[in-house]
Design a protein around this motif. Sequence first.
Motif, PDB file in Angstrom:
ATOM      1  N   GLY A  19      18.900  18.528 -49.636  1.00 25.71           N
ATOM      2  CA  GLY A  19      17.803  19.330 -49.436  1.00 25.71           C
ATOM      3  C   GLY A  19      16.546  18.308 -48.989  1.00 25.71           C
ATOM      4  O   GLY A  19      15.959  18.921 -48.181  1.00 25.71           O
ATOM      5  N   VAL A  20      16.408  16.900 -49.492  1.00 23.03           N
ATOM      6  CA  VAL A  20      15.271  16.242 -48.942  1.00 23.03           C
ATOM      7  C   VAL A  20      15.449  15.916 -47.480  1.00 23.03           C
ATOM      8  O   VAL A  20      14.553  16.163 -46.711  1.00 23.03           O
ATOM      9  CB  VAL A  20      15.482  15.011 -49.952  1.00 23.03           C
ATOM     10  N   ALA A  23      14.847  19.184 -45.425  1.00 22.38           N
ATOM     11  CA  ALA A  23      13.318  19.374 -45.444  1.00 22.38           C
ATOM     12  C   ALA A  23      12.647  18.440 -44.649  1.00 22.38           C
ATOM     13  O   ALA A  23      11.619  18.960 -43.900  1.00 22.38           O
ATOM     14  CB  ALA A  23      12.884  19.475 -46.996  1.00 22.38           C
ATOM     15  N   SER A  27      10.495  19.780 -41.659  1.00 24.17           N
ATOM     16  CA  SER A  27       8.896  19.844 -41.348  1.00 24.17           C
ATOM     17  C   SER A  27       8.469  18.827 -40.288  1.00 24.17           C
ATOM     18  O   SER A  27       7.673  19.209 -39.588  1.00 24.17           O
ATOM     19  CB  SER A  27       8.475  19.006 -42.704  1.00 24.17           C
ATOM     20  N   ALA A  42      12.856  23.884 -43.136  1.00 21.54           N
ATOM     21  CA  ALA A  42      12.286  22.890 -44.046  1.00 21.54           C
ATOM     22  C   ALA A  42      12.435  23.968 -45.369  1.00 21.54           C
ATOM     23  O   ALA A  42      12.897  23.448 -46.559  1.00 21.54           O
ATOM     24  CB  ALA A  42      10.822  22.534 -43.777  1.00 21.54           C
ATOM     25  N   ALA A  43      12.305  25.196 -45.204  1.00 28.20           N
ATOM     26  CA  ALA A  43      12.173  26.161 -46.481  1.00 28.20           C
ATOM     27  C   ALA A  43      13.973  26.055 -46.970  1.00 28.20           C
ATOM     28  O   ALA A  43      13.921  26.005 -48.173  1.00 28.20           O
ATOM     29  CB  ALA A  43      11.847  27.309 -46.162  1.00 28.20           C
ATOM     30  N   PHE A  46      14.067  22.678 -49.072  1.00 28.27           N
ATOM     31  CA  PHE A  46      13.505  22.920 -50.283  1.00 28.27           C
ATOM     32  C   PHE A  46      14.264  23.794 -51.401  1.00 28.27           C
ATOM     33  O   PHE A  46      14.264  23.601 -52.518  1.00 28.27           O
ATOM     34  CB  PHE A  46      11.902  23.526 -50.219  1.00 28.27           C
ATOM     35  N   GLN A  49      16.934  21.656 -52.623  1.00 29.54           N
ATOM     36  CA  GLN A  49      16.572  20.875 -53.808  1.00 29.54           C
ATOM     37  C   GLN A  49      16.374  21.540 -55.067  1.00 29.54           C
ATOM     38  O   GLN A  49      16.686  20.995 -56.127  1.00 29.54           O
ATOM     39  CB  GLN A  49      15.316  20.144 -53.445  1.00 29.54           C
ATOM     40  N   PHE A  50      15.756  22.680 -54.847  1.00 27.34           N
ATOM     41  CA  PHE A  50      15.259  23.485 -56.179  1.00 27.34           C
ATOM     42  C   PHE A  50      17.023  23.955 -56.821  1.00 27.34           C
ATOM     43  O   PHE A  50      16.868  23.475 -57.955  1.00 27.34           O
ATOM     44  CB  PHE A  50      14.761  24.583 -55.744  1.00 27.34           C
TER      45      PHE A  50
END
Length: 64
Positions: A19-20, A23, A27, A42-43, A46, A49-50
């Motif tokens: 995820g990092v 993202a 970005s 990028a979403a 994220f 990651q969540f």
Amino acid sequence: MTSQTPTPQGFALILVFTGVAIAIAGSVAALVTGNRHLMGIAAVGFALQFAGWVRNGRRNGGAR
């Protein structure tokens, strides 16, 4: 008393790091090209990651 910080392991760690990477790539690509639609990438990063942190939290029984 010292409390240990729960760090992700296994699949949760893979989700967080993937995820990092996604993202940051999304970005930077959106910033460089000026194409706002790339922020969707990028979403996704994220969201991964969540998901990784949620999975890690469930493994620790909700401990923070």
